[in-house]
Design an enzyme around this catalytic site. Structure first.
Site, mmCIF file in Angstrom:
data_model
loop_
_atom_site.group_PDB
_atom_site.id
_atom_site.type_symbol
_atom_site.label_atom_id
_atom_site.label_comp_id
_atom_site.label_asym_id
_atom_site.label_seq_id
_atom_site.Cartn_x
_atom_site.Cartn_y
_atom_site.Cartn_z
ATOM 1 C CE1 TYR A 56 -3.424 -2.715 0.631
ATOM 2 C CE2 TYR A 56 -4.620 -0.717 1.172
ATOM 3 C CZ TYR A 56 -4.620 -2.042 0.845
ATOM 4 O OH TYR A 56 -5.800 -2.711 0.728
ATOM 5 C CG ASP A 100 -13.587 -7.264 2.639
ATOM 6 O OD1 ASP A 100 -13.388 -6.503 3.613
ATOM 7 O OD2 ASP A 100 -13.944 -6.848 1.513
ATOM 8 C CG ASP A 151 -8.020 -4.840 1.774
ATOM 9 O OD1 ASP A 151 -8.991 -4.386 2.403
ATOM 10 O OD2 ASP A 151 -7.946 -4.829 0.529
ATOM 11 C CE LYS A 167 1.660 -17.843 -2.657
ATOM 12 N NZ LYS A 167 0.759 -19.013 -2.730
ATOM 13 C CG ASP A 171 -2.189 -20.234 -1.282
ATOM 14 O OD1 ASP A 171 -1.614 -20.198 -0.171
ATOM 15 O OD2 ASP A 171 -1.706 -20.839 -2.265
HETATM 16 C C1 IPM Z 1 -10.355 -1.334 4.064
HETATM 17 C C2 IPM Z 1 -10.597 -0.791 2.696
HETATM 18 C C3 IPM Z 1 -9.453 0.137 2.334
HETATM 19 C C4 IPM Z 1 -8.192 -0.680 2.322
HETATM 20 C C5 IPM Z 1 -9.624 0.890 1.025
HETATM 21 C C6 IPM Z 1 -10.954 1.605 0.955
HETATM 22 C C7 IPM Z 1 -8.487 1.836 0.784
HETATM 23 O O1 IPM Z 1 -10.769 -1.811 1.769
HETATM 24 O O2 IPM Z 1 -10.245 -0.533 5.015
HETATM 25 O O3 IPM Z 1 -10.279 -2.545 4.200
HETATM 26 O O4 IPM Z 1 -7.895 -1.338 1.317
HETATM 27 O O5 IPM Z 1 -7.487 -0.682 3.322
HETATM 28 MG MG MG Z 2 -10.873 -3.714 2.651
#
Ligand code: IPM
Ligand code: MG
Length: 365
Positions: free
Chosen positions: A140, A257, A253, A197, A229
């Protein structure tokens, strides 16, 4: 009376609606426990682009820096899809993270038992995972850019450009976040999984070396390693076996999710981004700005309310008030209150809107 300064960034979409709910809840918890707040509202994300031409102004960053903590709703939305990459709303988050030195991102993925039916997984008993994501390094923030290139590929086509983003981690950055991971594991179920990884990436191999050097200092914690993975499979296969996961910015990240989704409670998940002790932490729901439901009253405020509870615990040291809010949220769920996103298959429930859910929590504090 003790008064805490909190910067409130509603942001875009449903952001301002859910932060408004959390602010009410913070005030009530403060009243109960004998402290007060001074809230300062500021802009970031798309709304800041509209007003000032940039997603994050110096003024907003300064307000955040001089606060005890920051409460953030969400940023972004299709309205700003066309803007230049350098000023996209998401840049506000990256600017806040680096500007405040928030290197440690805590993303708990907890399945509320009342909402188990909403999990997309069958027969899942319990999920209680803490993802510790490194937040100010890696790909990032590594070197990125484009360059001209005139390499001819085997099919005869010519590569005109090359674009690159670099994954780079220093010993200090890795050590700092791994120590956090070990400490959180000590306070929980004493299991730490480093996700990387290392079969491909040199940076991952450095993470592993440092983790194995640190491990003897935390003899009560069991450390194991998983390739990312494989981890994405195991989160679905055996979610109940995870305790603390520590990982890089990019892998965190993606996995957070996935972990959020399998709990069935994505509208319920809070997060904290923390820096060195004594610097303001930033608290925000894991869900995004959901522009499609903004203004409809459908937004679930619980993730932001639970983020406010984390704020009390981690930045203000007000654990009694934090506990009060968590219990009020659990009681609200147990009493059957649901926003539409968490109605699942359950019967005997009362569907409420954002305000109704906020009122139900306030009544239980
Ligand atoms: C998160 C989001 C952010 C990230 C984006 C919106 C920049 O996906 O906070 O997980 O990738 O960190
Ligand atoms: Mg995210």
């Amino acid at each position: 009376m003790k008064t805490y300064k909190v910067a409130v960034i509603g942001g875009d979409g449903i952001g301002p609606e859910v932060t408004a709910s959390a602010v009410k809840v913070l005030k009530k918890a403060g009243d109960k426990c004998g402290f007060a707040f001074e809230f300062t509202e500021c802009d970031a994300g798309g709304c800041s682009i509209d007003k000032y031409g940039v997603p994050l102004t110096e003024q907003t960053l300064d307000i955040c820096k001089s606060s005890d903590a920051v409460l953030l709703g969400a940023v972004g939305g299709p309205k700003w899809d066309g803007v230049d990459a350098s000023i996209r709303p998401e840049r506000a988050l990256l600017g806040l993270r680096s500007g405040l030195g928030l290197y440690s991102n805590l993303r708990p993925a907890l399945m509320f038992k009342e909402l188990a039916a909403a999990s997309p997984l069958k027969n899942v008993e319990s999920i209680d995972i803490l993802i510790v994501r490194e937040l100010t390094g890696g790909i990032y923030f590594g070197k990125h850019g484009r360059a001209e290139l005139s390499e001819t590929l085997s099919d005869g086509s010519v590569k005109g450009l090359t674009a690159y983003d670099t994954e780079e981690y220093s010993t200090a950055e890795i050590t700092r976040i791994l120590k956090e991971g070990f400490r959180y594991a000590q306070g929980r179920n004493k299991k730490l999984t480093l996700v990387d990884k290392a079969n491909v990436l040199e940076s991952s191999r450095l993470w592993r070396e440092i983790a194995s050097e640190l491990a003897p200092s935390y003899p009560d914690v069991t450390l194991d390693y998983l390739y990312v993975d494989n981890c994405s499979m195991q989160l679905i296969n055996r979610p109940s076996t995870f305790d603390v996961i520590v990982t890089s910015n990019m892998f965190g990240d993606i996995l957070s999710d996935e972990a959020g989704m399998i709990t069935g409670s994505i509208g319920m998940l809070p997060s904290a981004s923390l820096g060195s002790p004594g610097t303001p932490g930033m608290y925000e729901p894991v869900h995004g700005s959901a522009p499609d439901i903004a203004g409809t009253g459908k937004a679930n405020p619980l993730a932001t309310i639970l983020s406010a509870s984390m704020l009390l615990r981690w930045s203000l040291g007000e654990s009694e008030a934090s506990d009060l809010i968590e219990k009020a949220v659990r009681d609200t769920l147990a009493d059957g209150y649901r926003t539409v996103d968490i109605k699942g298959g359950s019967s005997d429930i009362t569907i409420v809107d954002t305000e109704g859910m906020t009122a139900a929590v306030l009544n239980r504090i």
